[in-house]
Design a protein around this motif. Structure first.
Motif, PDB file in Angstrom:
ATOM      1  N   ARG A   1     -69.527  33.825 -29.780  1.00 21.42           N
ATOM      2  CA  ARG A   1     -68.512  34.866 -29.547  1.00 21.42           C
ATOM      3  C   ARG A   1     -68.059  34.846 -28.089  1.00 21.42           C
ATOM      4  N   TYR A   2     -69.032  34.702 -27.198  1.00 15.53           N
ATOM      5  CA  TYR A   2     -68.692  34.687 -25.769  1.00 15.53           C
ATOM      6  C   TYR A   2     -67.827  33.477 -25.433  1.00 15.53           C
ATOM      7  N   LEU A   3     -68.174  32.325 -25.950  1.00 15.47           N
ATOM      8  CA  LEU A   3     -67.428  31.105 -25.639  1.00 15.47           C
ATOM      9  C   LEU A   3     -66.032  31.095 -26.263  1.00 15.47           C
ATOM     10  N   LYS A   4     -65.857  31.786 -27.383  1.00 15.86           N
ATOM     11  CA  LYS A   4     -64.564  31.803 -28.068  1.00 15.86           C
ATOM     12  C   LYS A   4     -63.626  32.890 -27.554  1.00 15.86           C
ATOM     13  N   THR A   5     -64.102  33.780 -26.717  1.00 18.45           N
ATOM     14  CA  THR A   5     -63.282  34.883 -26.247  1.00 18.45           C
ATOM     15  C   THR A   5     -62.277  34.405 -25.220  1.00 18.45           C
ATOM     16  N   PRO A   6     -60.974  34.488 -25.509  1.00 14.96           N
ATOM     17  CA  PRO A   6     -59.973  34.128 -24.508  1.00 14.96           C
ATOM     18  C   PRO A   6     -60.009  35.140 -23.366  1.00 14.96           C
ATOM     19  N   GLU A   7     -59.612  34.715 -22.201  1.00 12.14           N
ATOM     20  CA  GLU A   7     -59.664  35.583 -21.022  1.00 12.14           C
ATOM     21  C   GLU A   7     -58.870  36.869 -21.205  1.00 12.14           C
ATOM     22  N   GLY A   8     -57.783  36.824 -21.929  1.00 10.43           N
ATOM     23  CA  GLY A   8     -56.939  38.007 -22.048  1.00 10.43           C
ATOM     24  C   GLY A   8     -57.338  38.972 -23.134  1.00 10.43           C
ATOM     25  N   GLN A   9     -58.349  38.643 -23.934  1.00  6.84           N
ATOM     26  CA  GLN A   9     -58.724  39.500 -25.045  1.00  6.84           C
ATOM     27  C   GLN A   9     -59.734  40.539 -24.604  1.00  6.84           C
ATOM     28  N   HIS A  10     -59.559  41.754 -25.072  1.00  4.58           N
ATOM     29  CA  HIS A  10     -60.454  42.848 -24.718  1.00  4.58           C
ATOM     30  C   HIS A  10     -60.793  43.647 -25.963  1.00  4.58           C
ATOM     31  N   TYR A  11     -62.005  44.149 -26.005  1.00  5.21           N
ATOM     32  CA  TYR A  11     -62.390  45.039 -27.082  1.00  5.21           C
ATOM     33  C   TYR A  11     -61.664  46.377 -26.905  1.00  5.21           C
ATOM     34  N   THR A  12     -61.222  46.960 -27.990  1.00 10.18           N
ATOM     35  CA  THR A  12     -60.504  48.222 -27.956  1.00 10.18           C
ATOM     36  C   THR A  12     -61.345  49.309 -27.304  1.00 10.18           C
ATOM     37  N   VAL A  13     -62.638  49.357 -27.621  1.00  5.14           N
ATOM     38  CA  VAL A  13     -63.500  50.386 -27.050  1.00  5.14           C
ATOM     39  C   VAL A  13     -63.547  50.264 -25.524  1.00  5.14           C
ATOM     40  N   CYS A  14     -63.493  49.072 -25.013  1.00  8.91           N
ATOM     41  CA  CYS A  14     -63.505  48.869 -23.563  1.00  8.91           C
ATOM     42  C   CYS A  14     -62.199  49.346 -22.941  1.00  8.91           C
ATOM     43  N   MET A  15     -61.091  49.045 -23.585  1.00  9.95           N
ATOM     44  CA  MET A  15     -59.795  49.501 -23.088  1.00  9.95           C
ATOM     45  C   MET A  15     -59.744  51.029 -23.089  1.00  9.95           C
ATOM     46  N   ARG A  16     -60.238  51.651 -24.150  1.00 10.04           N
ATOM     47  CA  ARG A  16     -60.182  53.112 -24.236  1.00 10.04           C
ATOM     48  C   ARG A  16     -61.086  53.766 -23.197  1.00 10.04           C
ATOM     49  N   THR A  17     -62.252  53.183 -22.954  1.00 13.29           N
ATOM     50  CA  THR A  17     -63.159  53.735 -21.950  1.00 13.29           C
ATOM     51  C   THR A  17     -62.539  53.643 -20.566  1.00 13.29           C
ATOM     52  N   ALA A  18     -61.977  52.487 -20.245  1.00 14.06           N
ATOM     53  CA  ALA A  18     -61.318  52.329 -18.949  1.00 14.06           C
ATOM     54  C   ALA A  18     -60.089  53.241 -18.864  1.00 14.06           C
ATOM     55  N   ALA A  19     -59.367  53.364 -19.964  1.00 14.11           N
ATOM     56  CA  ALA A  19     -58.160  54.199 -19.990  1.00 14.11           C
ATOM     57  C   ALA A  19     -58.508  55.663 -19.735  1.00 14.11           C
ATOM     58  N   LEU A  20     -59.601  56.124 -20.298  1.00 20.11           N
ATOM     59  CA  LEU A  20     -60.007  57.512 -20.121  1.00 20.11           C
ATOM     60  C   LEU A  20     -60.222  57.844 -18.650  1.00 20.11           C
ATOM     61  N   SER A  21     -60.825  56.926 -17.921  1.00 19.46           N
ATOM     62  CA  SER A  21     -61.089  57.183 -16.504  1.00 19.46           C
ATOM     63  C   SER A  21     -59.823  57.120 -15.651  1.00 19.46           C
ATOM     64  N   MET A  22     -58.736  56.560 -16.188  1.00 20.54           N
ATOM     65  CA  MET A  22     -57.501  56.397 -15.418  1.00 20.54           C
ATOM     66  C   MET A  22     -56.369  57.301 -15.892  1.00 20.54           C
ATOM     67  N   ARG A  23     -56.634  58.210 -16.796  1.00 14.31           N
ATOM     68  CA  ARG A  23     -55.581  59.033 -17.399  1.00 14.31           C
ATOM     69  C   ARG A  23     -54.759  59.780 -16.358  1.00 14.31           C
ATOM     70  N   SER A  24     -55.408  60.466 -15.438  1.00 13.32           N
ATOM     71  CA  SER A  24     -54.651  61.237 -14.447  1.00 13.32           C
ATOM     72  C   SER A  24     -53.839  60.322 -13.531  1.00 13.32           C
ATOM     73  N   ASP A  25     -54.341  59.106 -13.283  1.00 13.46           N
ATOM     74  CA  ASP A  25     -53.574  58.140 -12.484  1.00 13.46           C
ATOM     75  C   ASP A  25     -52.255  57.792 -13.170  1.00 13.46           C
ATOM     76  N   PHE A  26     -52.306  57.579 -14.487  1.00  5.03           N
ATOM     77  CA  PHE A  26     -51.090  57.268 -15.238  1.00  5.03           C
ATOM     78  C   PHE A  26     -50.140  58.468 -15.239  1.00  5.03           C
ATOM     79  N   GLU A  27     -50.675  59.662 -15.420  1.00  5.07           N
ATOM     80  CA  GLU A  27     -49.830  60.852 -15.425  1.00  5.07           C
ATOM     81  C   GLU A  27     -49.128  61.029 -14.088  1.00  5.07           C
ATOM     82  N   MET A  28     -49.857  60.863 -12.985  1.00  7.08           N
ATOM     83  CA  MET A  28     -49.270  60.997 -11.653  1.00  7.08           C
ATOM     84  C   MET A  28     -48.235  59.901 -11.399  1.00  7.08           C
ATOM     85  N   ALA A  29     -48.546  58.669 -11.802  1.00 10.46           N
ATOM     86  CA  ALA A  29     -47.607  57.559 -11.610  1.00 10.46           C
ATOM     87  C   ALA A  29     -46.323  57.792 -12.382  1.00 10.46           C
TER      88      ALA A  29
END
Length: 109
Positions: free
Chosen positions: A77-105
């Motif tokens: 799985r690790y070797l087949k993962t393209p650099e641009g692919q991300h797990y949805t749960v990881c995107m959502r976790t990172a997104a949660l911490s940046m929500r106010s940044d997006f709102e302000m921007a």
């Protein structure tokens, strides 16, 4: 820099709406939003790499075979993962911490 087209803004809003819900429809898409989206992708990348190593559901009938298979599959799985692919749960976790940044921007701050 060229202005952001309505189609580009709609595509970014679609991505953000999956992470932040309907409130993202009201955000004004600007270059700051694009920069934050890039940061979000970078933050989630580390989590996505780790997720490839998480064992899958347990098989109680043959625990030794299950463990061996999980190690092999995690490596594959690790070797087949393209650099641009991300797990949805990881995107959502990172997104949660940046929500106010997006709102302000979106407001131009």
């Amino acid at each position: 820099m060229e202005p952001i087209t309505e189609d580009e803004a709609r595509e970014v809003r679609d991505v953000l709406e999956k992470l932040y819900g309907p409130m993202a429809r009201t955000w004004r898409i600007n270059t700051a939003i694009y920069e934050l989206l890039g940061q979000l992708i970078i933050q989630s990348k580390q989590c996505s790499k780790a997720m490839t190593l998480v064992p899958r559901p347990w098989d109680f009938s043959h625990p030794i075979k299950w463990a061996q298979k999980q190690v092999r599959q995690a490596i594959i799985r690790y070797l087949k993962t393209p650099e641009g692919q991300h797990y949805t749960v990881c995107m959502r976790t990172a997104a949660l911490s940046m929500r106010s940044d997006f709102e302000m921007a979106s407001l131009g701050f």
